[in-house]
Design a protein around this motif. Structure first.
Motif, short mmCIF file in Angstrom:
data_model
loop_
_atom_site.label_atom_id
_atom_site.label_comp_id
_atom_site.label_asym_id
_atom_site.label_seq_id
_atom_site.Cartn_x
_atom_site.Cartn_y
_atom_site.Cartn_z
N LYS A 121 -14.43 -8.95 3.93
CA LYS A 121 -15.04 -7.68 3.48
C LYS A 121 -16.50 -7.25 3.29
O LYS A 121 -18.15 -7.03 4.13
N VAL A 122 -17.16 -9.03 4.29
CA VAL A 122 -18.11 -8.82 4.79
C VAL A 122 -18.16 -8.36 5.83
O VAL A 122 -19.04 -8.04 6.85
N LEU A 123 -16.47 -8.17 6.35
CA LEU A 123 -16.60 -7.76 8.17
C LEU A 123 -17.19 -5.92 7.92
O LEU A 123 -17.00 -5.28 8.53
N GLY A 124 -16.98 -6.11 6.62
CA GLY A 124 -17.19 -4.13 6.08
C GLY A 124 -15.50 -3.49 5.57
O GLY A 124 -15.35 -2.07 5.15
N ALA A 125 -14.47 -4.40 5.21
CA ALA A 125 -13.33 -3.55 4.82
C ALA A 125 -14.05 -2.65 3.66
O ALA A 125 -14.71 -3.80 2.72
N SER A 126 -13.22 -2.00 2.91
CA SER A 126 -13.47 -1.35 1.96
C SER A 126 -12.37 -2.00 1.45
O SER A 126 -11.58 -2.63 1.43
N GLY A 127 -12.06 -1.16 -0.52
CA GLY A 127 -11.61 -1.86 -0.98
C GLY A 127 -10.36 -1.54 -0.93
O GLY A 127 -8.88 -2.65 -0.70
N LEU A 128 -10.21 0.14 -1.10
CA LEU A 128 -8.42 0.55 -0.51
C LEU A 128 -7.82 -0.45 0.51
O LEU A 128 -6.72 -0.35 0.28
N SER A 129 -8.67 0.18 1.44
CA SER A 129 -7.97 -1.53 2.98
C SER A 129 -7.82 -3.07 2.39
O SER A 129 -6.65 -3.00 3.27
N ILE A 130 -8.10 -3.11 1.92
CA ILE A 130 -8.03 -5.15 0.96
C ILE A 130 -6.69 -4.27 0.33
O ILE A 130 -5.97 -5.21 0.35
N VAL A 131 -6.64 -3.96 -1.13
CA VAL A 131 -5.59 -3.36 -1.00
C VAL A 131 -4.45 -3.22 -0.53
O VAL A 131 -3.09 -3.48 -0.49
N LEU A 132 -4.37 -2.77 0.11
CA LEU A 132 -2.94 -2.06 1.06
C LEU A 132 -2.96 -3.29 2.06
O LEU A 132 -1.48 -3.29 2.20
N LEU A 133 -3.53 -4.19 2.27
CA LEU A 133 -3.46 -5.57 3.17
C LEU A 133 -2.91 -6.05 2.18
O LEU A 133 -1.33 -6.64 3.03
N LEU A 134 -2.76 -6.75 1.44
CA LEU A 134 -2.48 -7.33 0.42
C LEU A 134 -1.32 -6.71 0.25
O LEU A 134 -0.12 -7.48 -0.81
N SER A 135 -0.63 -5.21 -0.34
CA SER A 135 -0.25 -4.84 -1.05
C SER A 135 0.99 -4.74 0.06
O SER A 135 2.60 -4.28 -1.07
N ARG A 136 1.22 -4.20 1.47
CA ARG A 136 1.75 -3.46 2.47
C ARG A 136 3.81 -4.47 2.03
O ARG A 136 4.48 -4.14 2.15
N GLN A 137 2.84 -5.51 2.43
CA GLN A 137 4.46 -6.34 1.88
C GLN A 137 5.56 -6.42 0.93
O GLN A 137 6.60 -6.19 0.87
N PHE A 138 4.59 -6.31 0.24
CA PHE A 138 6.06 -6.61 -1.10
C PHE A 138 6.38 -4.34 -1.93
O PHE A 138 6.86 -4.88 -2.13
N VAL A 139 5.54 -4.22 -1.14
CA VAL A 139 5.79 -2.61 -1.06
C VAL A 139 7.16 -2.27 -0.46
O VAL A 139 7.78 -1.89 -0.35
N VAL A 140 6.35 -2.68 1.05
CA VAL A 140 7.80 -2.69 2.28
C VAL A 140 9.18 -3.21 1.11
O VAL A 140 10.20 -2.29 1.69
N LEU A 141 9.07 -5.13 0.79
CA LEU A 141 9.54 -5.30 -0.09
C LEU A 141 10.58 -4.30 -1.77
O LEU A 141 11.43 -4.39 -1.43
N LEU A 142 10.23 -3.67 -1.46
CA LEU A 142 10.64 -2.86 -2.88
C LEU A 142 11.20 -1.35 -1.79
O LEU A 142 12.49 -1.69 -2.85
#
Length: 899
Positions: free
Chosen positions: A811-832
Motif C-alpha cells: 500500500k505504501v508503494l501505491g497498490a490499490s485496495g482492489l489489487s490487495i483483495v485480489l492478491l489475498l483472495s486468488r489462492q482461495f478462489v482457485v481452491l473453490l
C-alpha cells in the motif's frame, strides 16, 4: 586393524535393556553381559554369543531388575497435567476467532451425531423387558422372488415347532385381522389388535395389569384390552377390576393395525362377531415393544368365526406364508444354529415338491434385533429399518469428518504461530511425547467445549426432528439416559483425539533450530496439504448442496403431480362402519354439496389392491390388475371420463359388471376400447365371469413414487367394502358446509367423531416423507457448508494476519485496495474453482444412482449442478471477502508496526 562389526552384540537388545533396567543397576549388569559376550565369542562364535546375549536380556526382564516407577513417570505429572490444562485454556482464549470456529464446527457435527445416538438408543430399548429375550426369536419367511423377507409366517408353524422340535420351550403366534368396534352399552370404541393364545405372556414377557394370565386367552370368545381402552370404559375414577368378566360385543370392520392417516386405510361394513368376555387389562404403555395393539382376542375364537365365514380359515394352510406372526423361545442351552437346523428340516417336510414355493426359507430373527432391524415386508408396526441408520450414520460421519479436518487444518495453521513456544520447550528439555500430550489435551478440551455447545444445538434440533411427518408413525423418544449422555462425553473425547492427533504428531516433530527461527511454514508442501483438506471439505459441501436441490425438485414434482382426476374441493370422510347410503342421503341435502360418491380407498394414496383378470374364453395367464370398489357416482365426482360404454349401475346386486381403463383393455388383448365392451372376463376370487360394461379414460391411480406408467385398472361396485365418502363442495361457504356435515354426522352416529380431510391435502401428505428427506439432507448440507466456510474463514484470517506487513508495504508503494483483495483472495478462489471441478462430476454420478430408484423422477441436468456451484462460490467468495477487504482497508502505518 579394523574391528569386525559382526562381533558387536545386537544393538536392539542393549537398547531394550537400557529402556527397562534400573539406572542404578544398569552399569554393572551391562558390563557383565559384555564380558560374557566376549568370552562366548572366543568359544562359540558370534552367532551363538549373540543368541545367548539376547536370551540373557529377556531373562533379566523381571520386576526386580526393572526401572522403578519413579523413574518412568515424573513425580510431578499431576502438576504437569495442570500446567497443560492451563496452557490449553490460555491458547483457546488467546486465539478467540480460531477457537470459536473450531468449537462451533465440532459442535454442529456433534449435534447431528448425538441426535442419531439418541435415535439408536431409543430403538435399542425395545423388547428388552422379556426375561427370556435372549432365547426368543421371530420367524420370518422369505421366498426367492422377494428381495426382503416377510415378518409373517404360516399359521400351523407354532404347533409344529412346539410338538415336533424339543429344542423349542414355547411358541406363540399373533394373527392380525381384529379391527372394528367394541360396543359396551351406549359406548362404542374403535380398536385394532390380534388373535393370540395363552403362551403369549410366557414367550413375549408381557404381564397383565389385572386378570389371570394363564386363563385370560384359554377359551373361545375371551379378550384382553389395553389400559387405554379400559380407561375409556370406566373413566378416570373407575377400577380396571370392574371390567373383568364384563360382556361386550364386537363388530369387525377389517381395520388395519397400521393406520397411516392419509387415506390409505381400508375397512368394510360391520360384521357382528358376537359377544366376548373381558378377562384382563394390559398396560401397553409400560412395555416398549414393537407390537402395538388395543385388544387381544383368544385364538380359540377362530374356529367358530371361520365356520360362520366371518374370517378366513388358514389353520392347516402352509401355502399362506404371510398370515400370522410366530415367536419361539428356545430351551436353555440351545442356540440359534439349532433353530435354523430345525426350520430347514421343517421346510423340507412341508414344501418339498411345491413348485410355487420352491426355495422358501424360514429365518429366525432375535427378538432384541427386531427394532432396529432389517427391512421386512408385512411388518406388525412401522419402523425405520437398520439400513436407514446406516445411511444416517454415514452422513453424520461425513459431517464429523469435515469438522475434524477443519480442526486439523486450522490447528496446523494456528500452531505455526507458536513455533517459538515449541522451540523453547524443546530446548528446555521437553520431549516429543510431552508436546504431543499438550496438543492432545488442548484438542480434547476444545472438543469438550464443543460438546457443551453441541448439546445446546441438539436442544434446537430435537423439536424439529420430532415434528417430522415420519415421527408420527415411528414415535421416537429422544429423552436419552445416563448411559447415552456418558456416550456423548466419550464421543467428544474420541473426536478430540481424532481431530488433534495429526497436528500433535506433526508439530511436535519440529526441530528446536527451525522452531526458534520462527518456522516460516508457508512452503508449498505444507500449504498444499492444508489446501487439500479445505478442498475436500468444499467437495463434500457441493455434493450436499446438489443433493438437497435435487431432492427438493423431486419432492415438488411429486406434490405438483398431475394425476388426471379432479381432487379440488373434495372432502374425504371415513365411514367408520356407517351405512354409506344413509350418509349420502343426508349429506346431499346440505347447501354447498355438489356431489357425493363412495369408495373402498382413495386413489394415489400408496395403497395397492391387486387381482388377476383374463378374458373368459382365454387359456392364457391372468393379467395383473389394480382394482377398486366404487359406487356409480365415483367417476363423475372425480371428473373421470368414460370413453366407451357406460358407467357402473347404481345397484349391482348380482355382481355382473366391471369397468376397466384403456390400458386394461389393451393388456387383455383388445385392439380398441370399444372391442372390450360386452366381453366377459374372469376375475380371480369371484365365482362368476363379469361383463365389461364401460371403458374409462386412463388416469394415475398410484403415487408417482410407486409407478411411472399407467397400469391396468378395474372398478367394481361392491358397497360392503366401502370405507370413504367423497364429498365435493362448491366454492361458496366451505366452512358452513363442513359445520352442517358435522351436525348431520352427529345425528346419525353420535358415538364416532366426524373425521374429514381435503383430498388435495392428502395428496400432499402422502409425499411428506420426501419432505422429511429434504429437511434432513438440507440440514446436513447447511452444516457442511457452514463448517467449510468457517474453515475457509479461518484460513483467510490466518493468511491475512501472516501477510500484514506485506500488505502495508504494497500500500505504501501505491497498490490499490482492489489489487490487495485480489492478491489475498486468488489462492482461495482457485481452491473453490478446483473443488467445483472435482465435486460436479462426483455429485452427478452419485445422485444419478439413487435417482434411478424412482420410477417417476426429475432429470439431473447441468442447471442443478450450475446452481449448486454458484451457491458454493458465492458463499466462499463472501467468506473470503470478509477478511481480505478488512486487510486492504488497514492503515499502512499500523500494518508496518506489526511484528
Amino acid at each position: 586393524m579394523m574391528k569386525n562389526l559382526n562381533n558387536r552384540p545386537p544393538n536392539w537388545a542393549l537398547k531394550f535393556l537400557r529402556w527397562f533396567c534400573d539406572p542404578d543397576l544398569l552399569p554393572g549388569i551391562e558390563g557383565d553381559l559384555m564380558e560374557l559376550h566376549a568370552e562366548r565369542l572366543a568359544v562359540s562364535g558370534y552367532r551363538k554369543a549373540n543368541r545367548r546375549l539376547v536370551a540373557d536380556v529377556l531373562f533379566l526382564f523381571r520386576p526386580a531388575i526393572m526401572r522403578p516407577v519413579v523413574y518412568r513417570f515424573q513425580i510431578n505429572r499431576k502438576a504437569m497435567l495442570k500446567n497443560y490444562l492451563k496452557v490449553g485454556v490460555r491458547n483457546i482464549l488467546r486465539y478467540k476467532a480460531f477457537s470459536l470456529i473450531n468449537i462451533f464446527g465440532l459442535a454442529a457435527a456433534m449435534s447431528v451425531c448425538m441426535l442419531i445416538l439418541l435415535m439408536l438408543a431409543d430403538q435399542k430399548s425395545y423388547d428388552q423387558f422379556s426375561l427370556s429375550k435372549d432365547r426368543t426369536y421371530r420367524i420370518l419367511s422369505k421366498i426367492p422372488r422377494s428381495s426382503a423377507p416377510n415378518a409373517s409366517s404360516p399359521f400351523p408353524l407354532e404347533e409344529s415347532l412346539t410338538q415336533d422340535f424339543p429344542i423349542v420351550e414355547a411358541a406363540t403366534q399373533l394373527v392380525p385381522g381384529v379391527g372394528g368396534e367394541l360396543v359396551v352399552g351406549d359406548k362404542s370404541i374403535e380398536l385394532t389388535g390380534y388373535f393370540a393364545g395363552p403362551t403369549f405372556f410366557q414367550v413375549l414377557g408381557f404381564e397383565l395389569e389385572v386378570g389371570d394370565e394363564s386363563a385370560s386367552l384359554q377359551a373361545p370368545n375371551l379378550m384382553i384390552i389395553s389400559s387405554e381402552v379400559a380407561k375409556r370404559l370406566v373413566g378416570n375414577d373407575g377400577s380396571y377390576s370392574d371390567l373383568l368378566g364384563k360382556p361386550v360385543r364386537f363388530f369387525d370392520r377389517g381395520l388395519r393395525i397400521i393406520q397411516l392417516d392419509f387415506g390409505s386405510e381400508t375397512g368394510s361394513s360391520p360384521v357382528d362377531w358376537g359377544q366376548f368376555t373381558i378377562t384382563g387389562v394390559l398396560d401397553a404403555e409400560k412395555y416398549k415393544s414393537h407390537l402395538k395393539f388395543d385388544v387381544l382376542v383368544s385364538t380359540a375364537s377362530l374356529p367358530a368365526l371361520q365356520r360362520e365365514k366371518k374370517t378366513e380359515n388358514h389353520v392347516d394352510d402352509w401355502q399362506r406364508y404371510s398370515y400370522s406372526y410366530t415367536y419361539a423361545t428356545l430351551q436353555e442351552g440351545k442356540t440359534v444354529t439349532d433353530l435354523i437346523s430345525a426350520l430347514d428340516q421343517l421346510v423340507v417336510q412341508k414344501y418339498e415338491g411345491n413348485e410355487d414355493l420352491k426355495g422358501l426359507k424360514l429365518i429366525p430373527q432375535p427378538l432384541t434385533k427386531i427394532t432396529p432391524g432389517i427391512f421386512v415386508g408385512n411388518p406388525p408396526s412401522l419402523q425405520l429399518p437398520v439400513e436407514g441408520y446406516y445411511i444416517l450414520g454415514f452422513l453424520a460421519l461425513i459431517i464429523m469428518l469435515t469438522a475434524c479436518l477443519n480442526y486439523t487444518n486450522l490447528s496446523i495453521a494456528r500452531a505455526l504461530t507458536r513455533a517459538k513456544e515449541i522451540g523453547v520447550r524443546k530446548v528446555n528439555g521437553a520431549k516429543r511425547g510431552n508436546l504431543v500430550t499438550q496438543f492432545m489435551i488442548e484438542s480434547v478440551l476444545t472438543s469438550l467445549l464443543a460438546l457443551v455447545m453441541g448439546v445446546a444445538l441438539l436442544l434446537i434440533l430435537k423439536p424439529g426432528f420430532e415434528g417430522l411427518c415420519a415421527n408420527k408413525f415411528l414415535h421416537f423418544d429422544l429423552g436419552g439416559s445416563p448411559v447415552v449422555y456418558a456416550g456423548f462425553v466419550g464421543l467428544a473425547v474420541v473426536t478430540g483425539v481424532i481431530a488433534g492427533l495429526y497436528p500433535a504428531v506433526r508439530l511436535s516433530g519440529f526441530s528446536p533450530l527451525k522452531s526458534l527461527k520462527k518456522l516460516n511454514e508457508d512452503s508449498r508442501s505444507k500449504l498444499g496439504f492444508r489446501k487439500v483438506l479445505l478442498s475436500f471439505q468444499f467437495v463434500i459441501s457441493l455434493f450436499f448442496i446438489v443433493t438437497s436441490i435435487l431432492i427438493f425438485r423431486q419432492f415438488r414434482h411429486f406434490v405438483e403431480f398431475e394425476y388426471g382426476f379432479d381432487s379440488e374441493n373434495i372432502v374425504n370422510v371415513p365411514l367408520q362402519g356407517n351405512d354409506y347410503q344413509l350418509l349420502i342421503s343426508e349429506m346431499s341435502s346440505i347447501p354447498g354439496v355438489s356431489g357425493i360418491s363412495a369408495c373402498e380407498f382413495l386413489p394415489a394414496m400408496a395403497m395397492t389392491n391387486g387381482i388377476g383378470v383374463k378374458p373368459s374364453d382365454s387359456e392364457s395367464d391372468p393379467i395383473a390388475f389394480e382394482y377398486l370398489r366404487v359406487d356409480s357416482g365415483f367417476l363423475g365426482n372425480l371428473g373421470l371420463a368414460v370413453v366407451a360404454g357406460r358407467n357402473l349401475p347404481v345397484v349391482d346386486e348380482a355382481g355382473r359388471f366391471v369397468m376397466i381403463n384403456e390400458t386394461g383393455a389393451k393388456s387383455l388383448g383388445y385392439v380398441s376400447a370399444a372391442n372390450a365392451l360386452g366381453e366377459l372376463v374372469t376375475v380371480y376370487g369371484y365365482e362368476k365371469p363379469r361383463e365389461v360394461i364401460g371403458i374409462m379414460k386412463d388416469f394415475r391411480f398410484q403415487t408417482p413414487v410407486m409407478q411411472d406408467q399407467i397400469g391396468p385398472l378395474m372398478f367394481i361396485n361392491e358397497p360392503t367394502h366401502f370405507s370413504y365418502l367423497n364429498i365435493r363442495l362448491s366454492t361458496g361457504n366451505v366452512t358452513g358446509a363442513l359445520a352442517a356435515m358435522q351436525a348431520k354426522w352427529k345425528s346419525i352416529d353420535p358415538a364416532h367423531p366426524f373425521k374429514y380431510q381435503f383430498y388435495n391435502d392428502q395428496l400432499v401428505n402422502v409425499n411428506l416423507w420426501m419432505g422429511d428427506l429434504v429437511t434432513i439432507i438440507g440440514v446436513i448440507a447447511f452444516l457442511a457448508i457452514v463448517i467449510s466456510c468457517l474453515g475457509l474463514l479461518g484460513m483467510a484470517t490466518y493468511t491475512t494476519e501472516r501477510r500484514t506487513k506485506e500488505v502495508g508495504i504494497r500500500k505504501v508503494l501505491g497498490a490499490s485496495g482492489l489489487s490487495i483483495v485480489l492478491l489475498l483472495s486468488r489462492q482461495f478462489v482457485v481452491l473453490l474453482v478446483v473443488s467445483v471441478v472435482i465435486a460436479a462430476p462426483l455429485s452427478y454420478f452419485v445422485n444419478n444412482l439413487w435417482l434411478q430408484n424412482f420410477p417417476n423422477r426429475v432429470a439431473l441436468g447441468y442447471g442443478t449442478l450450475f446452481l449448486g456451484a454458484v451457491i458454493l462460490l458465492f458463499l466462499g467468495v463472501v467468506t473470503i471477502a470478509s477478511q481480505t477487504l478488512r486487510a486492504s482497508e488497514k492503515n499502512p502505518v499500523d500494518a508496518l508496526r506489526t511484528e
